[in-house]
Write an enzyme that holds these catalytic residues in place. Sequence first.
Site, short mmCIF file in Angstrom:
data_model
loop_
_atom_site.label_atom_id
_atom_site.label_comp_id
_atom_site.label_asym_id
_atom_site.label_seq_id
_atom_site.Cartn_x
_atom_site.Cartn_y
_atom_site.Cartn_z
N HIS A 269 0.84 -1.21 0.00
CA HIS A 269 0.00 0.00 0.00
C HIS A 269 0.88 1.25 0.00
O HIS A 269 0.94 1.97 -0.98
CB HIS A 269 -0.91 -0.06 1.24
N HIS A 308 -1.29 0.87 -12.20
CA HIS A 308 -2.21 1.14 -11.09
C HIS A 308 -3.45 0.28 -11.27
O HIS A 308 -3.88 0.05 -12.40
CB HIS A 308 -2.60 2.63 -11.07
N ASP A 364 3.65 7.35 -7.09
CA ASP A 364 4.86 7.00 -6.37
C ASP A 364 6.13 7.13 -7.21
O ASP A 364 7.24 7.04 -6.67
CB ASP A 364 4.77 5.56 -5.86
N1 ACO Z 1 6.05 -3.27 -14.51
C1 ACO Z 1 5.98 -4.23 -15.46
N2 ACO Z 1 4.86 -4.90 -15.77
C2 ACO Z 1 3.76 -4.58 -15.09
C3 ACO Z 1 3.75 -3.57 -14.09
C4 ACO Z 1 4.95 -2.91 -13.81
N3 ACO Z 1 5.02 -1.94 -12.90
N4 ACO Z 1 2.50 -3.46 -13.58
C5 ACO Z 1 1.76 -4.35 -14.22
N5 ACO Z 1 2.50 -5.03 -15.14
C6 ACO Z 1 2.04 -6.03 -16.09
C7 ACO Z 1 1.67 -7.34 -15.42
O1 ACO Z 1 2.77 -8.19 -15.32
C8 ACO Z 1 0.59 -7.83 -16.32
O2 ACO Z 1 1.21 -8.34 -17.47
P1 ACO Z 1 0.61 -9.61 -18.27
O3 ACO Z 1 -0.73 -9.15 -18.77
O4 ACO Z 1 1.60 -9.91 -19.31
O5 ACO Z 1 0.47 -10.71 -17.22
C9 ACO Z 1 -0.15 -6.59 -16.74
O6 ACO Z 1 0.82 -5.53 -16.65
C10 ACO Z 1 -1.35 -6.25 -15.87
O7 ACO Z 1 -0.92 -6.12 -14.52
P2 ACO Z 1 -1.75 -6.51 -13.25
O8 ACO Z 1 -0.80 -7.07 -12.22
O9 ACO Z 1 -2.93 -7.35 -13.63
O10 ACO Z 1 -2.31 -5.11 -12.78
P3 ACO Z 1 -2.94 -4.79 -11.36
O11 ACO Z 1 -3.98 -3.77 -11.62
O12 ACO Z 1 -3.34 -6.02 -10.63
O13 ACO Z 1 -1.70 -4.19 -10.55
C11 ACO Z 1 -0.19 -2.68 -9.56
C12 ACO Z 1 -1.53 -2.85 -10.30
C13 ACO Z 1 -0.15 -3.58 -8.31
C14 ACO Z 1 -0.06 -1.23 -9.12
C15 ACO Z 1 0.96 -3.05 -10.53
O14 ACO Z 1 0.89 -2.26 -11.68
C16 ACO Z 1 2.32 -2.94 -9.86
O15 ACO Z 1 2.75 -3.85 -9.17
N6 ACO Z 1 3.04 -1.79 -10.09
C17 ACO Z 1 4.33 -1.58 -9.47
C18 ACO Z 1 4.18 -1.22 -8.00
C19 ACO Z 1 3.67 0.19 -7.80
O16 ACO Z 1 4.15 1.15 -8.40
N7 ACO Z 1 2.68 0.32 -6.90
C20 ACO Z 1 2.10 1.62 -6.52
C21 ACO Z 1 0.68 1.73 -6.93
S1 ACO Z 1 0.08 3.34 -6.56
C22 ACO Z 1 -0.28 3.36 -4.90
O17 ACO Z 1 -0.52 2.33 -4.29
C23 ACO Z 1 -0.36 4.65 -4.14
#
Ligand code: ACO
Length: 431
Positions: A269, A308, A364
């Site tokens: 988070h 996100h 972030d």
């Molecule tokens: N880098 C590379 N690939 C990514 C990233 C990333 N940052 N985020 C998502 N993907 C990819 C996934 O691997 C997935 O690929 P696929 O379709 O080939 O399997 C696709 O994009 C969809 O991703 P999901 O995991 O289904 O997206 P979800 O909505 O569940 O996750 C999340 C969102 C957790 C924020 C994710 O994008 C992530 O982990 N980002 C990095 C961490 C981050 O910056 N978090 C802060 C969020 S903002 C906040 O909380 C205030």
Amino acid sequence: MTENQTLTVRDNRTGEEFEIPITDGTIRAGDLGKIGRTDDDPGLAVYDPGFTNTASTRSAVTYIDGDKGILEYRGYPIEQLAESSTFLEVAYLLIHGELPTREQHDQWVHEITFHTFVHENLKSQLQGFRYDAHPMGMLLSSVGALSTFYPEARAIRDPQVRHDQIVRLIAKMPTLGAWSFRHAQGKPYVYPDNDLSYTENFLSMLFKMSEQKYNPDPRLAKALEVLFILHADHEQNCSTNAVRSVGSSEVDPYSAVSAGIAALYGPLHGGANEAVLKMLKRIGTPDKIPAFIEGVKRGDEKLMGFGHRVYKNFDPRATIIKKAVDDVFEVTGVNPLLEIAQELERIALEDDYFISRKLYPNVDFYSGLIYEALQFPPEMFTVLFAIPRTAGWLAQWLELVDDKEQKIARPKQIYTGDRTLDFVPAAQRWA
Ligand code: ACO
């Protein structure tokens, strides 16, 4: 659009059909409970770990449209608030539902300013922590402890009592946050300076040393103001859900907010900006970026600060933060990691892997760089998030307390364990 706002469901187990009303794009889970209900069966339920498709409340606080990149507090676009408002005005808006008149504003600012001090015994409690205590753990426990100083806070049905605790919480969060920071450095705690604005006073409590009066750089105070506005609320996220869930037991707001702080403490988070910083440091120099991006695309790791759950076009907060970066670096000097962040963003935004998955910089991606430039260690990043989010938690808590439809939060489960085993006492089992 008002006609046929129903869902017809046929239960193939029995052939029975049910017509379920649709309101605001949702059906009531309770209506599903009528399907298949018998003396032995409580009826159909939904299984939704993480509440990914379940509305837990009706809310008029914050609106998000993730596809369009829209974030509004009480209907006002975040861009306009960040540009022209102050954190305390935004806090008033979130809590009261409308912008203050001049008198209301002055009274609100006066009240918050004059509740910034905390009881000396709470100071002693903070001093009792180990030298290396995580500031978020210190904040969490001291906010919980506030409930013991204000036992009247339990009267959550009394509007005046609620108001008093809201003022106290918003006022005291910077004091507790700053003291947690000073504690780790072995520096004396700095008392609030009520001549200063909310963010100026926070900077003073963080950084004042022997000078008679601390004069924060207005550009830093303004940048912090913008960051606070951006983080003030984000509808039903993990920590807000924690505040509402715990608050639904009708506990006092200090205890409910400490549950929110606990939720924010978790790396999924509040911890992403720290992960961004570590990633940028690991990459080290711009020439290493292409190899890093290839690794991300192979699935070796994630590009932290991108993507996100809700925003699938752009995160409006990220756009605003980029502007604040320039203001802060004008004062502190440029963080060498900025060059890597900007190049990383440029390359990623042109790459089909990120474009096709709708991955854009989130809030972030740049906030960690600002916090580091302001000399905050990474453990402080979540504290800087918790301080402004307190306004949102309290607005959501107030809404909960006044919502006649809300009940104590108590989800169902699908039981997967054993049943009706015969207990054999230990002495017999171990014989
Ligand atoms: N880098 C590379 N690939 C990514 C990233 C990333 N940052 N985020 C998502 N993907 C990819 C996934 O691997 C997935 O690929 P696929 O379709 O080939 O399997 C696709 O994009 C969809 O991703 P999901 O995991 O289904 O997206 P979800 O909505 O569940 O996750 C999340 C969102 C957790 C924020 C994710 O994008 C992530 O982990 N980002 C990095 C961490 C981050 O910056 N978090 C802060 C969020 S903002 C906040 O909380 C205030």
